[in-house]
Design an enzyme around this catalytic site. Structure first.
Site, PDB file in Angstrom:
ATOM      1  N   CYS A  85      31.135  59.480  51.189  1.00  0.00           N
ATOM      2  CA  CYS A  85      32.430  58.798  51.126  1.00  0.00           C
ATOM      3  C   CYS A  85      33.040  58.597  52.507  1.00  0.00           C
ATOM      4  O   CYS A  85      33.412  57.490  52.878  1.00  0.00           O
ATOM      5  CB  CYS A  85      33.401  59.579  50.250  1.00  0.00           C
ATOM      6  SG  CYS A  85      35.035  58.816  50.193  1.00  0.00           S
TER       7      CYS A  85
ATOM      8  N   CYS B 117      32.980  55.010  51.107  1.00  0.00           N
ATOM      9  CA  CYS B 117      34.313  54.479  50.802  1.00  0.00           C
ATOM     10  C   CYS B 117      35.181  54.213  52.026  1.00  0.00           C
ATOM     11  O   CYS B 117      35.774  53.140  52.145  1.00  0.00           O
ATOM     12  CB  CYS B 117      35.097  55.444  49.904  1.00  0.00           C
ATOM     13  SG  CYS B 117      34.114  56.495  48.854  1.00  0.00           S
TER      14      CYS B 117
ATOM     15  N   LYS C  23      33.772  51.602  54.610  1.00  0.00           N
ATOM     16  CA  LYS C  23      33.693  50.349  53.867  1.00  0.00           C
ATOM     17  C   LYS C  23      35.077  49.726  53.691  1.00  0.00           C
ATOM     18  O   LYS C  23      35.267  48.530  53.904  1.00  0.00           O
ATOM     19  CB  LYS C  23      33.068  50.589  52.499  1.00  0.00           C
ATOM     20  CG  LYS C  23      33.086  49.383  51.576  1.00  0.00           C
ATOM     21  CD  LYS C  23      32.816  49.797  50.146  1.00  0.00           C
ATOM     22  CE  LYS C  23      34.007  50.524  49.531  1.00  0.00           C
ATOM     23  NZ  LYS C  23      33.724  51.026  48.171  1.00  0.00           N
TER      24      LYS C  23
ATOM     25  N   TYR D 266      28.113  47.046  42.719  1.00  0.00           N
ATOM     26  CA  TYR D 266      29.373  46.920  43.454  1.00  0.00           C
ATOM     27  C   TYR D 266      29.193  47.060  44.961  1.00  0.00           C
ATOM     28  O   TYR D 266      29.891  46.402  45.737  1.00  0.00           O
ATOM     29  CB  TYR D 266      30.428  47.885  42.912  1.00  0.00           C
ATOM     30  CG  TYR D 266      30.227  49.340  43.252  1.00  0.00           C
ATOM     31  CD1 TYR D 266      30.817  49.896  44.378  1.00  0.00           C
ATOM     32  CD2 TYR D 266      29.479  50.179  42.428  1.00  0.00           C
ATOM     33  CE1 TYR D 266      30.647  51.234  44.693  1.00  0.00           C
ATOM     34  CE2 TYR D 266      29.306  51.509  42.727  1.00  0.00           C
ATOM     35  CZ  TYR D 266      29.885  52.036  43.854  1.00  0.00           C
ATOM     36  OH  TYR D 266      29.713  53.355  44.168  1.00  0.00           O
TER      37      TYR D 266
ATOM     38  N   GLU E 222      30.405  44.140  47.455  1.00  0.00           N
ATOM     39  CA  GLU E 222      31.423  44.451  48.461  1.00  0.00           C
ATOM     40  C   GLU E 222      30.963  44.037  49.859  1.00  0.00           C
ATOM     41  O   GLU E 222      31.715  43.422  50.615  1.00  0.00           O
ATOM     42  CB  GLU E 222      31.760  45.945  48.428  1.00  0.00           C
ATOM     43  CG  GLU E 222      32.589  46.337  47.215  1.00  0.00           C
ATOM     44  CD  GLU E 222      32.768  47.844  47.076  1.00  0.00           C
ATOM     45  OE1 GLU E 222      33.720  48.252  46.396  1.00  0.00           O
ATOM     46  OE2 GLU E 222      31.947  48.611  47.626  1.00  0.00           O
TER      47      GLU E 222
ATOM     48  N   HIS F 204      59.319  40.806  37.818  1.00  0.00           N
ATOM     49  CA  HIS F 204      59.128  39.384  38.137  1.00  0.00           C
ATOM     50  C   HIS F 204      59.656  39.056  39.529  1.00  0.00           C
ATOM     51  O   HIS F 204      60.693  39.581  39.919  1.00  0.00           O
ATOM     52  CB  HIS F 204      59.867  38.546  37.080  1.00  0.00           C
ATOM     53  CG  HIS F 204      59.716  37.073  37.274  1.00  0.00           C
ATOM     54  ND1 HIS F 204      58.551  36.407  36.967  1.00  0.00           N
ATOM     55  CD2 HIS F 204      60.577  36.143  37.762  1.00  0.00           C
ATOM     56  CE1 HIS F 204      58.714  35.121  37.249  1.00  0.00           C
ATOM     57  NE2 HIS F 204      59.926  34.942  37.732  1.00  0.00           N
TER      58      HIS F 204
ATOM     59  N   GLU G 216      52.853  41.411  36.037  1.00  0.00           N
ATOM     60  CA  GLU G 216      53.752  41.253  34.888  1.00  0.00           C
ATOM     61  C   GLU G 216      53.015  40.660  33.690  1.00  0.00           C
ATOM     62  O   GLU G 216      53.420  40.861  32.542  1.00  0.00           O
ATOM     63  CB  GLU G 216      54.957  40.389  35.243  1.00  0.00           C
ATOM     64  CG  GLU G 216      54.654  38.926  35.526  1.00  0.00           C
ATOM     65  CD  GLU G 216      55.911  38.134  35.866  1.00  0.00           C
ATOM     66  OE1 GLU G 216      56.797  38.015  35.004  1.00  0.00           O
ATOM     67  OE2 GLU G 216      56.011  37.659  37.018  1.00  0.00           O
TER      68      GLU G 216
END
Length: 453
Positions: A44, A49, A52, A179, A183, A436, A441
């Protein structure tokens, strides 16, 4: 006086192993040692992670500059300095590794910079020649990239080497559809490389929600990434300074770099595990029970080496549960249900719970889904689309899955994950007043299902 040198010996200095070691020592008062053969921080922090995500941040600025101009900002032509970025990236990883070392030191954990093997159920042998005994042994050795098995595979790099490239490739081929591959395809595209992606399957991001991965693929291609599905490399060969690649779809091209991201295998080889009766799965994963205990009672395993849910926060939770169970007298199984996660493609993809396909196989469902151009990008003249999607049980009305493809989807899915984990119903979402104007939303304003299954 213990009959052992240590109460706990941890093999592996990644996120899970370090957390377990320092909590066992610092909170439970155990005598703990840890061995790490490479850099502290593990996949990681050192080659996953963290670097990256920093590369993701760097790759997003060109689009921001273009948007800024569309919003009326007068900006000079920006240029990306790979050397400057790489220097800062390497300095940051050094800083983080020192933090991990200090966390162990300050917790009273003895650290050994060495490779460890198991000699017996209570004995660890280090590459230095030293041997130590421990009442409990915790294996947290993580995973490693799967190597390619084709002629010329040695010319390619893996996700381990990608953070240390001397120069930014003008043309890069990314092989894989998971993934990590997606990525990096987005990262290099954002940094200005010409990106081609090969994947042997029919659509990238296998196992994720079909509608969501379809949108991610469309958006990646719209941003200039050339994706060839149903495609494998036949062979690679050196061609001047480049790499000539022959593909199963009949194409042949030269690239500056080829990155293989075709999966990861558990790091359990040559550790003496099977000789002791520790069961390994087909891919080398250490088989454990829900308390992370192996078939040998004194040996436990956590994190990617167990190939349960291969995410950093999960490894950390498994480490904490191990300490609770073994050192605090509080048997704690690990909860692997409804774990939110994010894929840092462009746009991001956040997900929690079941995909539409998986939910449909389980029970009758309703699907609430909307795709639209977000205000910020639409004003700038971009054609980007986002997706907000809820998969709902017809019987219980519980939200079984939430899938978001949008800028900052990772931030949104963390909060949506709380609601889904708590068992929120569609009506709970409906009762929540919308914020909003936001993209999120839409999660609380979708009234009618787009389909039932």
């Amino acid at each position: 006086m213990s009959d052992f040198d240590y109460d706990l010996f941890v093999i592996g200095g990644g996120s899970g192993g370090v957390r377990a070691a320092r909590v066992a020592a610092g909170e439970a008062g155990a005598k703990v040692a840890l061995a790490e053969q490479d850099r502290y921080g593990g996949t990681c922090v050192i080659r996953g992670c963290v670097p990256k995500k920093l590369m993701v941040f760097a790759s997003e600025y060109p689009a921001m500059v273009a948007d800024a101009r569309a919003y009326g900002w007068d900006l000079n032509d920006p240029a990306f300095d790979w050397d400057a970025f790489r220097g800062k990236l390497e300095a940051e990883l050094d800083r983080l590794e020192n933090i991990y070392r200090n966390l162990l030191k300050n917790s009273g954990v003895t650290a050994y910079d060495a490779r460890a093997r198991l000699k017996d159920a209570h004995t660890v042998e280090l590459s230095t020649g030293e041997t130590f005994t421990a009442k409990h042994i915790l294996v947290a050795t993580g995973g490693r990239p799967v190597p390619a098995d084709i002629p010329g595979a040695e010319l390619a790099i893996s996700s381990n080497e990608v953070f240390h490239l001397k120069t930014l490739p003008k043309r890069i081929l990314v092989v894989g559809g998971g993934y990590i591959a997606c990525e990096f395809a987005c990262i290099f595209n954002g940094l200005g490389s010409e990106v081609t992606q090969f994947y042997r399957g029919a659509q990238i991001l296998r196992g994720f929600d079909g509608e969501a991965r379809g949108l991610v693929a469309d958006e990646m291609q719209q941003k200039g990434i050339t994706i060839h599905c149903g495609t494998n490399i036949l062979e690679m060969a050196r061609d001047g300074d480049g790499i000539r690649v022959k593909a199963s779809n009949g194409t042949e091209a030269v690239f500056d770099q080829v990155l293989f991201a075709i999966g990861r295998d558990p790091n359990s080889r040559d550790m003496g595990l099977e000789d002791l009766g520790v069961e390994l799965g087909r891919r080398g994963e250490i088989v454990v029970d829900r308390y992370s205990q192996t078939a040998v009672p004194s040996i436990y395993a956590i994190g990617d080496v167990t190939d349960r849910v291969n995410l950093t926060p999960v490894a950390i939770r498994e480490g904490m549960a191990f300490v609770e169970t073994v050192f605090k007298g509080n048997p704690t199984p690990v909860d692997h249900e409804l774990i939110p996660s994010a894929i840092f493609t462009q746009p991001e993809f956040g997900t929690v719970g079941l995909s539409e396909e998986a939910a449909r196989e389980q029970e009758p469902i309703e699907v609430y889904s909307t795709s639209f151009k977000p205000m910020q990008q639409a004003f700038a003249g971009r054609a980007d689309r986002v997706l907000m999607k809820l998969v709902v049980s017809q019987a219980s009305r519980k939200v079984l899955g939430c899938h978001i493809v949008a800028p900052q989807a990772g931030e949104m899915i963390q909060l949506a994950g709380i609601a889904v984990k708590m068992g929120a119903t569609k009506e709970d979402f409906d009762r929540t007043v919308a914020v909003h104007p936001t993209m999120a939303e839409e999660l609380v304003t979708m009234r009618q299902p787009v389909r039932k299954a």
